[in-house]
Design a protein around this motif. Structure first.
Motif, short mmCIF file in Angstrom:
data_model
loop_
_atom_site.label_atom_id
_atom_site.label_comp_id
_atom_site.label_asym_id
_atom_site.label_seq_id
_atom_site.Cartn_x
_atom_site.Cartn_y
_atom_site.Cartn_z
N LYS A 208 29.31 23.49 13.95
CA LYS A 208 30.59 23.52 14.68
C LYS A 208 30.51 22.63 15.92
O LYS A 208 31.47 21.92 16.25
CB LYS A 208 30.92 24.97 15.06
CG LYS A 208 32.16 25.14 15.89
CD LYS A 208 33.43 25.03 15.06
CE LYS A 208 34.69 25.36 15.82
NZ LYS A 208 35.12 24.30 16.75
N ALA A 209 29.36 22.63 16.59
CA ALA A 209 29.19 21.78 17.77
C ALA A 209 29.31 20.29 17.40
O ALA A 209 29.91 19.50 18.13
CB ALA A 209 27.86 22.06 18.46
N LEU B 193 25.92 18.78 23.28
CA LEU B 193 26.38 18.32 21.98
C LEU B 193 27.88 18.58 21.82
O LEU B 193 28.63 17.71 21.38
CB LEU B 193 25.59 19.01 20.86
CG LEU B 193 25.98 18.66 19.43
CD1 LEU B 193 25.82 17.17 19.17
CD2 LEU B 193 25.11 19.46 18.45
N ARG B 194 28.31 19.76 22.21
CA ARG B 194 29.73 20.11 22.08
C ARG B 194 30.63 19.19 22.91
O ARG B 194 31.79 18.98 22.55
CB ARG B 194 29.96 21.56 22.51
CG ARG B 194 29.33 22.55 21.53
CD ARG B 194 29.63 23.97 21.86
NE ARG B 194 31.07 24.19 21.73
CZ ARG B 194 31.75 25.09 22.43
NH1 ARG B 194 31.14 25.85 23.32
NH2 ARG B 194 33.04 25.24 22.26
N ALA C 282 22.78 30.16 13.81
CA ALA C 282 22.62 28.99 14.68
C ALA C 282 22.87 27.69 13.90
O ALA C 282 23.39 26.72 14.47
CB ALA C 282 21.23 28.97 15.32
N VAL C 283 22.52 27.66 12.62
CA VAL C 283 22.78 26.48 11.79
C VAL C 283 24.29 26.20 11.79
O VAL C 283 24.74 25.08 12.03
CB VAL C 283 22.24 26.68 10.36
CG1 VAL C 283 22.72 25.57 9.42
CG2 VAL C 283 20.72 26.76 10.36
N ILE D 155 27.07 10.42 11.33
CA ILE D 155 26.96 11.38 10.24
C ILE D 155 26.01 12.48 10.69
O ILE D 155 24.95 12.19 11.25
CB ILE D 155 26.39 10.70 8.96
CG1 ILE D 155 27.28 9.52 8.53
CG2 ILE D 155 26.22 11.71 7.83
CD1 ILE D 155 28.71 9.87 8.22
N TYR D 156 26.40 13.74 10.46
CA TYR D 156 25.51 14.83 10.88
C TYR D 156 25.16 15.76 9.73
O TYR D 156 25.87 15.87 8.73
CB TYR D 156 26.12 15.64 12.02
CG TYR D 156 27.14 16.68 11.59
CD1 TYR D 156 26.74 17.97 11.19
CD2 TYR D 156 28.49 16.40 11.58
CE1 TYR D 156 27.67 18.91 10.80
CE2 TYR D 156 29.43 17.34 11.19
CZ TYR D 156 29.01 18.60 10.80
OH TYR D 156 29.92 19.53 10.40
N GLY D 157 24.02 16.43 9.92
CA GLY D 157 23.59 17.49 9.02
C GLY D 157 22.83 18.54 9.84
O GLY D 157 22.20 18.21 10.84
#
Length: 149
Positions: free
Chosen positions: A108-109, A75-76, A102-103, A84-86
């Motif tokens: 951040k990733a 992902l990073r 971890a959330v 769009i992310y959540g």
């Protein structure tokens, strides 16, 4: 039609419940959702989605889910420009400073991957309860609103 992929990692079942609630909320808003357990998912699954969601647990003193480490690293390094992310996940406030770390790490990733934040990271204490369902519904509504902008 707006499409979403919801990926979760769980030990106790709480984060699967969070993912199920996010999926239900998105579907109620007319979004087509594909929900996957993290070992069955690949970051490339996000390529065909408008909305990307991860529901991780935080292990021990702030550690990422062991089975999700490769996914996190991929992902990073991904390019999710225009997505769009959540991130929403269950944790235990007993761990104080490490609560739901971890959330935030997955948030951040997503930033590293150039995705656009659709909603603030959602931290849920233990199993989701009625007031958490309202927070999850609002989280999903914000994601959909951002995806339509």
């Amino acid at each position: 039609m707006t499409k979403a992929v919801v990926v979760y990692a769980t030990i106790t079942g709480n984060n699967e419940d969070v993912a199920d609630l996010v999926t239900d909320a998105l579907e109620n808003l007319g979004v087509e959702v594909d929900e996957k357990e993290i070992t069955m998912a690949d970051v490339a699954d996000f390529n065909d989605a408008d909305i990307c969601v991860v529901c991780p647990y935080t292990y021990d003193e702030g550690a990422l889910p062991e089975e999700g480490l490769d996914f996190y690293d991929d992902l990073r390094e991904a390019d999710l420009t225009g997505k769009i992310y959540g991130v929403a996940g269950s944790g235990d406030t007993f761990y104080a400073d490490d609560y739901c770390r971890a959330v935030d790490d997955f948030g951040k990733a997503f930033e590293d991957a150039n995705a656009t934040k659709g909603s603030e990271n959602l931290h849920i204490d233990l199993a989701p309860e009625a007031d958490d369902v309202k927070k999850i519904d609002a989280f999903a509504a914000e994601l959909v609103k951002q995806a339509k902008n």
